[in-house]
Motif scaffolding. Structure first.
Motif, mmCIF file in Angstrom:
data_model
loop_
_atom_site.group_PDB
_atom_site.id
_atom_site.type_symbol
_atom_site.label_atom_id
_atom_site.label_comp_id
_atom_site.label_asym_id
_atom_site.label_seq_id
_atom_site.Cartn_x
_atom_site.Cartn_y
_atom_site.Cartn_z
ATOM 1 N N THR A 297 55.727 44.559 42.261
ATOM 2 C CA THR A 297 54.739 45.167 41.369
ATOM 3 C C THR A 297 55.043 46.636 41.124
ATOM 4 O O THR A 297 55.806 47.270 41.852
ATOM 5 C CB THR A 297 53.321 45.066 41.973
ATOM 6 N N GLN B 165 52.418 50.010 40.628
ATOM 7 C CA GLN B 165 51.018 50.267 40.888
ATOM 8 C C GLN B 165 50.668 51.714 40.574
ATOM 9 O O GLN B 165 51.490 52.619 40.742
ATOM 10 C CB GLN B 165 50.678 49.967 42.356
ATOM 11 N N GLN C 81 47.544 47.165 39.480
ATOM 12 C CA GLN C 81 48.806 46.533 39.802
ATOM 13 C C GLN C 81 49.269 45.679 38.617
ATOM 14 O O GLN C 81 48.467 44.983 37.999
ATOM 15 C CB GLN C 81 48.680 45.638 41.039
ATOM 16 N N TYR D 121 50.814 38.667 37.032
ATOM 17 C CA TYR D 121 49.406 39.053 36.866
ATOM 18 C C TYR D 121 49.302 40.551 36.618
ATOM 19 O O TYR D 121 50.226 41.323 36.865
ATOM 20 C CB TYR D 121 48.582 38.675 38.109
ATOM 21 N N ALA D 122 48.104 40.930 36.124
ATOM 22 C CA ALA D 122 47.697 42.328 36.010
ATOM 23 C C ALA D 122 46.343 42.437 36.682
ATOM 24 O O ALA D 122 45.428 41.661 36.372
ATOM 25 C CB ALA D 122 47.623 42.759 34.553
ATOM 26 N N ARG D 123 46.210 43.399 37.602
ATOM 27 C CA ARG D 123 44.999 43.479 38.423
ATOM 28 C C ARG D 123 44.449 44.901 38.406
ATOM 29 O O ARG D 123 45.189 45.874 38.549
ATOM 30 C CB ARG D 123 45.312 43.059 39.846
ATOM 31 N N GLN E 249 41.456 47.092 40.419
ATOM 32 C CA GLN E 249 40.639 46.970 41.617
ATOM 33 C C GLN E 249 40.024 48.307 41.989
ATOM 34 O O GLN E 249 40.661 49.350 41.917
ATOM 35 C CB GLN E 249 41.505 46.465 42.779
ATOM 36 N N VAL F 271 37.364 43.295 41.994
ATOM 37 C CA VAL F 271 38.669 43.010 41.413
ATOM 38 C C VAL F 271 38.495 42.306 40.082
ATOM 39 O O VAL F 271 37.682 41.385 39.948
ATOM 40 C CB VAL F 271 39.525 42.124 42.357
ATOM 41 N N GLU G 11 41.247 40.433 37.534
ATOM 42 C CA GLU G 11 42.659 40.034 37.477
ATOM 43 C C GLU G 11 42.890 39.108 36.284
ATOM 44 O O GLU G 11 42.069 38.230 35.994
ATOM 45 C CB GLU G 11 43.060 39.316 38.772
ATOM 46 N N ASP H 26 45.769 36.451 34.834
ATOM 47 C CA ASP H 26 47.017 35.723 35.088
ATOM 48 C C ASP H 26 47.110 34.569 34.099
ATOM 49 O O ASP H 26 46.239 34.437 33.214
ATOM 50 C CB ASP H 26 47.088 35.266 36.549
ATOM 51 N N ARG I 53 39.942 36.510 36.191
ATOM 52 C CA ARG I 53 39.239 36.240 37.441
ATOM 53 C C ARG I 53 38.598 37.533 37.929
ATOM 54 O O ARG I 53 39.203 38.605 37.848
ATOM 55 C CB ARG I 53 40.213 35.722 38.498
ATOM 56 N N TYR J 114 37.596 32.314 38.211
ATOM 57 C CA TYR J 114 37.997 32.515 36.830
ATOM 58 C C TYR J 114 36.792 32.429 35.898
ATOM 59 O O TYR J 114 35.820 31.706 36.163
ATOM 60 C CB TYR J 114 39.031 31.457 36.418
#
Length: 207
Positions: A139, A141, A150, A155-157, A159, A164, A166, A168, A173, A200
């Motif tokens: 990743t 970050q 991240q 995925y893209a997250r 937080q 969180v 996210e 994907d 989610r 999700y």
């Protein structure tokens, strides 16, 4: 000197011969000294052979081309280069290189209060306020305080603390979250976005 007889003349001649022999057999410049003068080589060569040394106490001035082959080292003292420098080989920095607000220490680069470090987390940029941009095997970050973003191939997250969001290939989610329902039925309200057991988001049809 006064000549008294021929023996004095012969003694003088022997002394002169002895002195001439010493001059012819001796090293003319060995242990020599030049005071307020100059030694000049025109088309010649000053050769310091193996085991010899050139020692300068004071200033060493010159112009023209300076070429050197073999190792060299400046042990101590400050130096200054006012002209351009072209480096064609490798430059191995062990100490520090300071240029205004830019400072290089080993493999770290400091620009003002910002630091570029290729060894931290696989490579990082640290800003004066403590925030970071760094990468690892999977990743990249962006980090500041309790918040982190991240991005990876999968995925893209986003937080903050334990919250969180996210994205994907399966959707969006969130964690944690509450599922709204119709009063007295326990069924989700039609048309609202609900969260599945996996976290999700889905649009409810009311059933």
């Amino acid at each position: 000197m006064q000549l008294r007889d021929l023996s004095d003349a012969f003694w003088w001649i022997r002394r002169l011969i002895f002195r001439v022999d010493r001059l012819e057999a001796g090293s003319m410049l060995e242990n020599s000294s030049i005071s307020n003068g100059r030694m000049r080589f025109i088309g010649g060569l000053l050769l310091i052979d193996e085991g010899g040394a050139l020692q300068v106490v004071g200033r060493l001035d010159g112009n023209g081309n300076f070429e050197w082959s073999g190792p060299w080292r400046f042990d101590s003292g400050n130096g200054e280069i006012s002209g351009d420098v072209k480096l064609t080989g490798e430059f191995d920095l062990i100490g520090r290189l300071i240029n205004g607000d830019i400072r290089i220490e080993g493999n770290r680069i400091h620009v003002g209060g910002m630091t570029l470090d290729p060894t931290d987390h696989g490579g990082s940029v640290t800003f004066p306020n403590g925030s970071q941009v760094f990468t690892d095997d999977d990743t990249i970050q962006v980090f500041k305080g309790n918040s982190v973003m991240q991005v990876s191939d999968d995925y893209a997250r986003l937080q903050n603390g334990g919250n969180v969001v996210e994205i994907d290939p399966m959707g969006i989610r969130m964690s944690p979250a509450a599922i709204p329902s119709t009063p007295g039925t326990g069924l989700p309200i039609a048309g609202v976005v609900i969260q599945s057991a996996m976290g999700y988001l889905r649009k409810s049809d009311g059933t």
